[in-house]
Scaffold this motif. Structure first.
Motif, PDB file in Angstrom:
ATOM      1  N   LYS A  93       6.052 -42.898  22.120  1.00 56.88           N
ATOM      2  CA  LYS A  93       4.658 -43.018  21.677  1.00 56.88           C
ATOM      3  C   LYS A  93       4.051 -44.371  22.026  1.00 56.88           C
ATOM      4  O   LYS A  93       2.888 -44.463  22.435  1.00 56.88           O
ATOM      5  CB  LYS A  93       4.561 -42.789  20.172  1.00 56.88           C
ATOM      6  CG  LYS A  93       3.887 -41.489  19.778  1.00 56.88           C
ATOM      7  CD  LYS A  93       3.727 -41.424  18.268  1.00 56.88           C
ATOM      8  CE  LYS A  93       3.179 -40.062  17.888  1.00 56.88           C
ATOM      9  NZ  LYS A  93       3.006 -39.926  16.430  1.00 56.88           N
ATOM     10  N   ASP A 100     -10.513 -36.646  18.956  1.00 54.41           N
ATOM     11  CA  ASP A 100      -9.890 -37.568  18.006  1.00 54.41           C
ATOM     12  C   ASP A 100      -8.422 -37.713  18.391  1.00 54.41           C
ATOM     13  O   ASP A 100      -7.591 -36.868  18.080  1.00 54.41           O
ATOM     14  CB  ASP A 100     -10.030 -37.024  16.583  1.00 54.41           C
ATOM     15  CG  ASP A 100      -9.609 -38.046  15.535  1.00 54.41           C
ATOM     16  OD1 ASP A 100      -8.671 -38.826  15.813  1.00 54.41           O
ATOM     17  OD2 ASP A 100     -10.200 -38.057  14.445  1.00 54.41           O
ATOM     18  N   ARG A 101      -8.100 -38.791  19.078  1.00 52.37           N
ATOM     19  CA  ARG A 101      -6.731 -38.975  19.575  1.00 52.37           C
ATOM     20  C   ARG A 101      -5.722 -39.121  18.447  1.00 52.37           C
ATOM     21  O   ARG A 101      -4.574 -38.697  18.562  1.00 52.37           O
ATOM     22  CB  ARG A 101      -6.688 -40.210  20.487  1.00 52.37           C
ATOM     23  CG  ARG A 101      -7.615 -40.120  21.688  1.00 52.37           C
ATOM     24  CD  ARG A 101      -7.134 -39.055  22.656  1.00 52.37           C
ATOM     25  NE  ARG A 101      -5.912 -39.426  23.293  1.00 52.37           N
ATOM     26  CZ  ARG A 101      -5.843 -40.181  24.392  1.00 52.37           C
ATOM     27  NH1 ARG A 101      -6.934 -40.624  24.968  1.00 52.37           N
ATOM     28  NH2 ARG A 101      -4.685 -40.471  24.928  1.00 52.37           N
ATOM     29  N   LYS A 102      -6.139 -39.732  17.342  1.00 51.88           N
ATOM     30  CA  LYS A 102      -5.220 -39.918  16.214  1.00 51.88           C
ATOM     31  C   LYS A 102      -4.764 -38.579  15.657  1.00 51.88           C
ATOM     32  O   LYS A 102      -3.593 -38.396  15.304  1.00 51.88           O
ATOM     33  CB  LYS A 102      -5.889 -40.758  15.118  1.00 51.88           C
ATOM     34  CG  LYS A 102      -6.050 -42.229  15.481  1.00 51.88           C
ATOM     35  CD  LYS A 102      -6.639 -43.018  14.325  1.00 51.88           C
ATOM     36  CE  LYS A 102      -6.754 -44.498  14.680  1.00 51.88           C
ATOM     37  NZ  LYS A 102      -7.356 -45.286  13.570  1.00 51.88           N
ATOM     38  N   LEU A 103      -5.699 -37.617  15.590  1.00 49.37           N
ATOM     39  CA  LEU A 103      -5.341 -36.292  15.097  1.00 49.37           C
ATOM     40  C   LEU A 103      -4.366 -35.602  16.033  1.00 49.37           C
ATOM     41  O   LEU A 103      -3.404 -34.974  15.598  1.00 49.37           O
ATOM     42  CB  LEU A 103      -6.605 -35.430  14.945  1.00 49.37           C
ATOM     43  CG  LEU A 103      -7.444 -35.638  13.681  1.00 49.37           C
ATOM     44  CD1 LEU A 103      -8.662 -34.733  13.704  1.00 49.37           C
ATOM     45  CD2 LEU A 103      -6.613 -35.365  12.433  1.00 49.37           C
ATOM     46  N   LEU A 127      -2.265 -37.035  18.135  1.00 52.73           N
ATOM     47  CA  LEU A 127      -0.975 -37.714  18.057  1.00 52.73           C
ATOM     48  C   LEU A 127      -0.217 -37.318  16.789  1.00 52.73           C
ATOM     49  O   LEU A 127       1.013 -37.217  16.805  1.00 52.73           O
ATOM     50  CB  LEU A 127      -1.171 -39.226  18.091  1.00 52.73           C
ATOM     51  CG  LEU A 127      -1.541 -39.820  19.449  1.00 52.73           C
ATOM     52  CD1 LEU A 127      -2.022 -41.250  19.293  1.00 52.73           C
ATOM     53  CD2 LEU A 127      -0.345 -39.769  20.384  1.00 52.73           C
ATOM     54  N   LYS A 128      -0.957 -37.076  15.719  1.00 47.90           N
ATOM     55  CA  LYS A 128      -0.301 -36.747  14.452  1.00 47.90           C
ATOM     56  C   LYS A 128       0.160 -35.295  14.402  1.00 47.90           C
ATOM     57  O   LYS A 128       1.287 -35.012  13.970  1.00 47.90           O
ATOM     58  CB  LYS A 128      -1.248 -37.021  13.285  1.00 47.90           C
ATOM     59  CG  LYS A 128      -0.625 -36.710  11.925  1.00 47.90           C
ATOM     60  CD  LYS A 128      -1.557 -37.082  10.768  1.00 47.90           C
ATOM     61  CE  LYS A 128      -0.910 -36.750   9.425  1.00 47.90           C
ATOM     62  NZ  LYS A 128      -1.790 -37.108   8.286  1.00 47.90           N
TER      63      LYS A 128
END
Length: 255
Positions: free
Chosen positions: A135, A159-162, A164-165
């Motif tokens: 990551k 939304d990259r954070k979403l 990735l999660k």
């Protein structure tokens, strides 16, 4: 749900090599009046048409059918081989880029799996390049891929954070010099958030080792982790109702 005759023949003909018992069983099934159009469609959908045609050529006695099978085998053998060579060439370039930037990557599935298990690129089709990345190295390798001509595929979350999660890869694509679209998936995991297995990816990295593949020293998953990943892919195909189940079973049997 009842398995149709053509599905039985396809399943039996995807062995490397066929035993005499299996050949005899297939011969008996072929005598029951196979629908060749259905059989060919099923084999093509799961990316295993040349393997099926090659094996059926050794058992089919009808001359017309043998001519059709031979023609299909030769045509799709060339298609599958060219496809694998293009993807393999592209993968080697990406490996070199990662090495130059000292970014560790592990090619998974796809052309590496075919080379490891089948030694013949025409026997199993693959459609993209899959790479496992840590990551923390995602921004670096993504920048290198963009510089090399890749663009993020439209299915990438804004939304990259979403992403990735909850998900497990970014999709990229580019045109090669011949105009063919190449697809690449950059994985930081192999399962979405609700299904993730604790320490699985860490174990993949810890167990990985360099292996000689087609004259190249490439970091690959251990055989045990390759098997486990093949089982994961089979499970995802089962719940996703994809046409690739037989291909996954074949991978597992080859390991």
């Amino acid at each position: 749900m009842e398995i149709i005759l053509e599905e039985k023949i396809l399943g039996l003909s995807l062995k490397i090599p066929l035993s005499e018992k299996e050949k005899n069983h297939i011969q008996r099934l072929l005598m029951q009046g196979v629908n060749w159009e259905t059989l060919i469609r099923l084999a093509k959908a799961c990316g295993l048409l040349p393997l099926m045609a090659k094996n059926l050529l050794s058992v089919e006695s009808d001359l017309t059918s043998k001519v059709t099978l031979k023609s299909m085998y030769e045509f799709h053998q060339r298609e599958y081989t060219l496809n694998s060579l293009v993807l393999w060439s592209e993968l080697k370039k990406i490996i070199k880029i990662a090495e130059q930037k000292q970014i560790p990557i592990i090619p998974i599935k796809g052309v590496v799996l075919i080379e490891m298990l089948y030694k013949n690129p025409c026997l199993r089709r693959t459609s993209d390049i899959d790479i496992l990345i840590k990551k923390e190295h995602l921004p670096e390798i993504e920048a290198e891929l963009v510089n090399y001509g890749y663009t993020l595929a439209p299915d990438t979350f804004k939304d990259r954070k979403l992403q990735l999660k909850y998900l497990f890869h970014f999709s990229f694509k580019k045109k090669d010099p011949m105009g063919k679209t190449l697809f690449l998936e950059l994985h930081w995991d192999v399962l979405p958030y609700p299904m993730r297995i604790n320490n699985l990816i860490e174990d993949f990295w810890n167990n990985a080792s360099l292996r000689n593949i087609s004259g190249e020293r490439i970091l690959t998953l251990s055989l045990e982790d390759t098997l486990f990943l093949a089982i994961i892919e089979l499970y995802k195909d089962i719940i996703g109702h994809t046409p690739f189940l037989l291909k996954r079973y074949l991978d597992i049997s080859q390991i």
